[in-house]
Scaffold this motif. Structure first.
Motif, short mmCIF file in Angstrom:
data_model
loop_
_atom_site.label_atom_id
_atom_site.label_comp_id
_atom_site.label_asym_id
_atom_site.label_seq_id
_atom_site.Cartn_x
_atom_site.Cartn_y
_atom_site.Cartn_z
N ALA A 1 73.18 25.31 49.40
CA ALA A 1 72.31 26.13 48.87
C ALA A 1 71.50 26.53 49.96
O ALA A 1 71.63 26.17 51.20
N PHE A 2 70.88 27.79 49.53
CA PHE A 2 70.19 28.49 50.72
C PHE A 2 69.23 29.29 50.05
O PHE A 2 69.07 29.65 49.00
N THR A 3 68.08 29.50 51.11
CA THR A 3 66.85 30.26 50.41
C THR A 3 65.95 30.76 51.60
O THR A 3 66.49 30.54 52.84
N TRP B 1 57.36 25.05 36.39
CA TRP B 1 57.39 24.61 37.61
C TRP B 1 56.51 22.84 37.59
O TRP B 1 55.76 23.04 36.59
N GLY B 2 56.71 22.28 38.41
CA GLY B 2 56.06 20.97 38.56
C GLY B 2 56.33 19.97 37.79
O GLY B 2 55.54 19.09 37.57
N ARG B 3 57.61 19.90 36.92
CA ARG B 3 57.91 19.04 36.24
C ARG B 3 59.16 17.95 36.43
O ARG B 3 59.63 17.58 35.55
N PHE C 1 60.33 35.45 46.52
CA PHE C 1 61.13 35.39 47.78
C PHE C 1 62.52 36.01 47.73
O PHE C 1 63.55 35.42 48.36
N PHE C 2 62.41 36.85 46.75
CA PHE C 2 63.73 37.49 46.58
C PHE C 2 63.48 39.12 47.21
O PHE C 2 62.46 39.68 46.72
N ALA C 3 64.28 39.58 48.02
CA ALA C 3 64.14 41.18 48.70
C ALA C 3 64.61 41.95 47.84
O ALA C 3 65.15 42.99 48.16
N GLU D 1 66.34 18.90 49.32
CA GLU D 1 66.11 17.61 49.91
C GLU D 1 65.85 16.65 48.72
O GLU D 1 66.59 15.76 49.00
N ARG D 2 65.58 16.67 47.55
CA ARG D 2 65.21 15.86 46.29
C ARG D 2 66.69 15.69 46.13
O ARG D 2 66.91 14.67 45.57
N LEU D 3 67.48 16.62 45.95
CA LEU D 3 69.04 16.35 45.77
C LEU D 3 69.84 15.74 46.78
O LEU D 3 70.95 15.45 46.51
C1 LIG Z 1 62.40 26.74 43.26
C2 LIG Z 1 61.83 26.33 42.01
C3 LIG Z 1 62.92 26.22 40.95
C4 LIG Z 1 61.10 24.93 42.10
O1 LIG Z 1 60.61 24.33 41.07
P1 LIG Z 1 59.82 22.92 40.94
O2 LIG Z 1 59.43 22.73 39.63
O3 LIG Z 1 58.78 22.94 42.05
O4 LIG Z 1 60.91 21.78 41.43
P2 LIG Z 1 61.07 20.55 40.74
O5 LIG Z 1 62.02 20.80 39.28
O6 LIG Z 1 62.26 19.77 41.52
O7 LIG Z 1 59.88 19.74 40.21
C5 LIG Z 1 59.40 18.95 41.30
C6 LIG Z 1 57.76 19.03 41.17
O8 LIG Z 1 57.58 18.51 39.91
C7 LIG Z 1 56.81 17.29 40.08
N1 LIG Z 1 57.13 16.51 38.88
C8 LIG Z 1 56.27 16.40 37.82
N2 LIG Z 1 57.07 15.66 36.79
C9 LIG Z 1 58.20 15.18 37.48
C10 LIG Z 1 59.34 14.38 36.95
N3 LIG Z 1 59.31 13.94 35.86
N4 LIG Z 1 60.25 14.46 37.64
C11 LIG Z 1 60.40 14.95 39.04
N5 LIG Z 1 59.35 15.62 39.35
C12 LIG Z 1 58.34 15.84 38.69
C13 LIG Z 1 57.01 16.61 41.30
O9 LIG Z 1 56.05 15.96 41.72
C14 LIG Z 1 57.14 18.03 42.05
O10 LIG Z 1 55.92 18.64 42.24
P3 LIG Z 1 55.40 19.23 43.65
O11 LIG Z 1 56.46 20.21 44.14
O12 LIG Z 1 54.27 19.69 43.63
O13 LIG Z 1 55.43 17.74 44.63
C15 LIG Z 1 60.76 27.20 41.32
O14 LIG Z 1 59.59 27.08 42.36
C16 LIG Z 1 61.25 28.39 41.02
O15 LIG Z 1 61.82 28.60 40.03
N6 LIG Z 1 60.84 29.38 42.19
C17 LIG Z 1 61.32 30.87 41.88
C18 LIG Z 1 62.75 31.12 42.15
C19 LIG Z 1 63.12 30.68 43.66
O16 LIG Z 1 62.56 30.78 44.44
N7 LIG Z 1 64.31 30.10 43.44
C20 LIG Z 1 64.97 29.57 44.54
C21 LIG Z 1 65.81 30.76 45.09
S1 LIG Z 1 66.89 30.20 46.26
#
Ligand SMILES: CC(C)(COP(=O)(O)OP(=O)(O)OC[C@H]1O[C@@H](n2cnc3c(N)ncnc32)[C@H](O)[C@@H]1OP(=O)(O)O)[C@@H](O)C(=O)NCCC(=O)NCCS
Length: 185
Positions: free
Chosen positions: A133-135, A106-108, A37-39, A147-149
């Motif tokens: 925050a923006f994206t 991711w996903g943690r 998602f970065f241009a 949204e979680r924040l």
């Molecule tokens: C954006 C980004 C940071 C999100 O990461 P993420 O791991 O999805 O986000 P979180 O840390 O909030 O994790 C939430 C997920 O962890 C899961 N999870 C697992 N264990 C968890 C715990 N102990 N506590 C909270 N969430 C947990 C949640 O269910 C959720 O999963 P889901 O989205 O499948 O429902 C990541 O996708 C990323 O680095 N992307 C590339 C860079 C980018 O786009 N940055 C933003 C540009 S503005």
């Protein structure tokens, strides 16, 4: 030079840069899933230069792009940023928060956990009245962190990123906001 604060959560440390983090930053940005998602093209050259700037800004200001370390785990899992919005926009001047993690982390819940702690720092020690925050509009995963924040989205704030070419599919951005409930202003 400001002393760089380390921000600790139960699973994470947001800390200053070490020389060894630069290669981890280069490798993370070489993964197309991370930069989807970065241009811009995150070449090694760009990453090495940006790491030097991020480190210098963090050490100068005491806030900026922190490295996120997993306590008892990976030394470099990603980055979390608090900074002034670095371009002109309808909503600027403003302070922003952002995040980027390696796919294996991711996903943690690490991004939300680290960002929540960084927001606490922005609203406490830094006493910022509001953080945005923006994206890219298509980056739903990042919007879910916002949204979680507890950040809120008004579609009237959506904007075209000035550093993304007019015809580019990632130009349209969404803006989220959260106000400092510690302050009356
Ligand atoms: C954006 C980004 C940071 C999100 O990461 P993420 O791991 O999805 O986000 P979180 O840390 O909030 O994790 C939430 C997920 O962890 C899961 N999870 C697992 N264990 C968890 C715990 N102990 N506590 C909270 N969430 C947990 C949640 O269910 C959720 O999963 P889901 O989205 O499948 O429902 C990541 O996708 C990323 O680095 N992307 C590339 C860079 C980018 O786009 N940055 C933003 C540009 S503005």
């Amino acid at each position: 030079m400001a002393r760089v604060p380390t921000i600790a959560t139960s699973r994470l440390l947001l800390r200053d840069w070490r020389d060894s983090d630069v290669e981890a930053w280069v490798q993370m940005n070489a993964d197309p899933r991370v930069t989807e998602f970065f241009a811009r093209d995150y070449t090694r050259e760009l990453c090495e230069a940006s790491a030097a700037v991020m480190r210098e800004q963090l050490e100068r200001n005491g806030f900026g792009w922190w490295v996120v370390e997993l306590r008892g785990g990976a030394a470099f899992a990603g980055v979390i940023v608090l900074q002034a919005v670095p371009f002109e926009a309808r909503f600027a001047p403003a302070k922003e928060i952002g995040w980027r993690f390696g796919v294996e982390h991711w996903g943690r819940g690490y991004a939300t956990e680290g960002a929540r702690a960084a927001l606490g720092y922005a609203f406490g020690e830094l006493a910022w009245p509001e953080v945005v925050a923006f994206t890219a509009a298509s980056n739903r995963r990042s919007q879910r962190v916002m949204e979680r924040l507890g950040m809120t989205h008004d579609p009237a704030d959506d904007f075209d990123h000035p550093n993304v070419a007019p015809s580019h599919p990632l130009r349209r951005h969404v803006l989220y906001r959260i106000r400092n409930s510690n302050r009356q202003t």
